[in-house]
Motif scaffolding. Structure first.
Motif, PDB file in Angstrom:
ATOM      1  N   ALA A 145       1.074  -0.919  -0.263  1.00 46.69           N
ATOM      2  CA  ALA A 145       0.092   0.089   0.222  1.00 46.69           C
ATOM      3  C   ALA A 145       0.694   1.386  -0.357  1.00 46.69           C
ATOM      4  O   ALA A 145       0.529   1.163   1.112  1.00 46.69           O
ATOM      5  N   LYS A 146       1.505   1.493  -1.117  1.00 50.22           N
ATOM      6  CA  LYS A 146       2.819   2.934  -0.973  1.00 50.22           C
ATOM      7  C   LYS A 146       2.414   3.269  -1.765  1.00 50.22           C
ATOM      8  O   LYS A 146       1.674   3.518  -3.446  1.00 50.22           O
ATOM      9  N   THR A 147       1.864   4.684  -1.868  1.00 45.69           N
ATOM     10  CA  THR A 147       1.035   5.816  -2.570  1.00 45.69           C
ATOM     11  C   THR A 147       1.740   5.908  -3.595  1.00 45.69           C
ATOM     12  O   THR A 147       1.557   6.246  -4.820  1.00 45.69           O
ATOM     13  N   LYS A 148       3.089   5.962  -3.323  1.00 43.78           N
ATOM     14  CA  LYS A 148       4.426   6.931  -4.269  1.00 43.78           C
ATOM     15  C   LYS A 148       4.451   6.019  -5.449  1.00 43.78           C
ATOM     16  O   LYS A 148       4.961   5.965  -7.138  1.00 43.78           O
ATOM     17  N   ALA A 149       4.703   4.341  -5.373  1.00 46.25           N
ATOM     18  CA  ALA A 149       4.697   3.410  -5.849  1.00 46.25           C
ATOM     19  C   ALA A 149       3.666   3.417  -7.071  1.00 46.25           C
ATOM     20  O   ALA A 149       3.557   3.234  -8.327  1.00 46.25           O
ATOM     21  N   LEU A 150       2.441   3.673  -6.437  1.00 44.84           N
ATOM     22  CA  LEU A 150       0.909   3.420  -6.925  1.00 44.84           C
ATOM     23  C   LEU A 150       0.881   4.703  -8.378  1.00 44.84           C
ATOM     24  O   LEU A 150       0.505   5.142  -9.437  1.00 44.84           O
ATOM     25  N   LYS A 151       1.053   5.569  -7.873  1.00 42.58           N
ATOM     26  CA  LYS A 151       1.435   6.733  -8.751  1.00 42.58           C
ATOM     27  C   LYS A 151       2.397   6.720  -9.902  1.00 42.58           C
ATOM     28  O   LYS A 151       2.308   7.806 -11.071  1.00 42.58           O
ATOM     29  N   SER A 152       3.421   6.651  -9.909  1.00 38.73           N
ATOM     30  CA  SER A 152       4.589   6.253 -10.458  1.00 38.73           C
ATOM     31  C   SER A 152       4.111   5.199 -11.599  1.00 38.73           C
ATOM     32  O   SER A 152       3.952   5.383 -13.229  1.00 38.73           O
ATOM     33  N   GLN A 153       3.258   3.967 -11.417  1.00 39.02           N
ATOM     34  CA  GLN A 153       2.051   3.510 -12.134  1.00 39.02           C
ATOM     35  C   GLN A 153       1.651   3.977 -13.241  1.00 39.02           C
ATOM     36  O   GLN A 153       1.478   4.080 -14.543  1.00 39.02           O
ATOM     37  N   LEU A 154       0.718   5.011 -12.342  1.00 42.73           N
ATOM     38  CA  LEU A 154      -0.387   5.557 -13.513  1.00 42.73           C
ATOM     39  C   LEU A 154       0.141   6.132 -14.125  1.00 42.73           C
ATOM     40  O   LEU A 154      -0.159   6.763 -15.202  1.00 42.73           O
ATOM     41  N   GLU A 155       1.477   7.401 -14.038  1.00 36.27           N
ATOM     42  CA  GLU A 155       1.907   8.013 -14.449  1.00 36.27           C
ATOM     43  C   GLU A 155       2.205   7.484 -16.120  1.00 36.27           C
ATOM     44  O   GLU A 155       2.641   8.070 -16.799  1.00 36.27           O
ATOM     45  N   LYS A 156       3.082   6.203 -15.462  1.00 42.69           N
ATOM     46  CA  LYS A 156       3.439   5.617 -16.993  1.00 42.69           C
ATOM     47  C   LYS A 156       2.347   5.783 -17.378  1.00 42.69           C
ATOM     48  O   LYS A 156       2.880   5.214 -19.125  1.00 42.69           O
ATOM     49  N   LEU A 157       1.070   4.986 -16.940  1.00 40.37           N
ATOM     50  CA  LEU A 157       0.033   5.042 -18.352  1.00 40.37           C
ATOM     51  C   LEU A 157      -0.479   6.170 -19.229  1.00 40.37           C
ATOM     52  O   LEU A 157      -1.146   6.215 -19.524  1.00 40.37           O
TER      53      LEU A 157
END
Length: 206
Positions: free
Chosen positions: A133-145
């Motif tokens: 549950a890491k916001t920073k990691a998920l935000k990075s993934q969404l930015e890639k998309l």
């Protein structure tokens, strides 16, 4: 209609065939508008209230004689034109919701999905799961998309880590497939569907 499937990391994961009866309709703005109005009216609290003339406490005595004062002919001071008087035509507590046939609601959802598909604003991902549950990691993934404003629709159950990680990301909402609605679809720039969500939607409209 065929849609490309991606992973959360931005890689390709094949393709999926979706029903034209759900994602391939010619969008009707009148239907979508009716459903949005119904949704917003239903969620309106309707608790706004003002004191009408009859609700004011005070004397009903006529405070000035009918003739000879040189002024207007008034009754009591509860009239709206006086300070402390009742509000003229003010709002009162009421229910703002109205009926909308179930078929219209269902059709409105189909047309909203078709509008997103026509605008090329649907992204299908393999799944919506996070290792932690890491916001920073998920935000990075969404930015890639390329996702900055998105509504993510998962299957019947949402991955707990993904839900927690997305909670602090602005303009990103996550809902289970049973919570999908026209207003939230239109509010987001991009609609993100998991494969499980696509299957559930096609099963629902079968």
């Amino acid at each position: 209609m065929e849609l490309q499937v991606k992973t959360l990391e931005g890689g390709a994961a094949g393709s999926i065939t979706v029903s034209d009866e759900i994602f391939g309709l010619e969008p009707r703005t009148d239907l979508i508008h009716r459903v949005v109005r119904w949704q917003l009216a239903k969620r309106q609290a309707g608790t706004h209230n003002t004191l009408q003339r009859a609700d004011i406490s005070g004397s009903t005595k006529k405070f000035v004689r009918q003739k000879g004062s040189g002024g207007a002919r008034h009754g009591n001071k509860k009239a709206p034109q006086f300070r402390g008087g009742g509000k003229a035509f003010g709002p009162s507590v009421r229910d703002h919701s109205h009926d909308l046939p179930k078929k219209v609601r269902s059709l409105g959802l189909k047309h909203a999905l078709s509008a997103k598909a026509r605008a090329d604003s649907i992204v299908v991902v393999e799944d919506a799961k996070a290792a932690e549950a890491k916001t920073k990691a998920l935000k990075s993934q969404l930015e890639k998309l390329g996702l900055t404003s998105a509504l993510v629709i998962d299957g019947a159950d949402i991955d707990n880590n993904f839900a927690l990680a997305s909670r602090n990301i602005p303009h990103v909402d996550v809902l289970p497939v049973q919570g999908i609605n026209v207003y939230d679809i239109l509010r987001a720039n991009t609609l993100v569907l998991t494969k499980a969500a696509v299957s559930a939607l096609e099963e629902r409209f079968k």
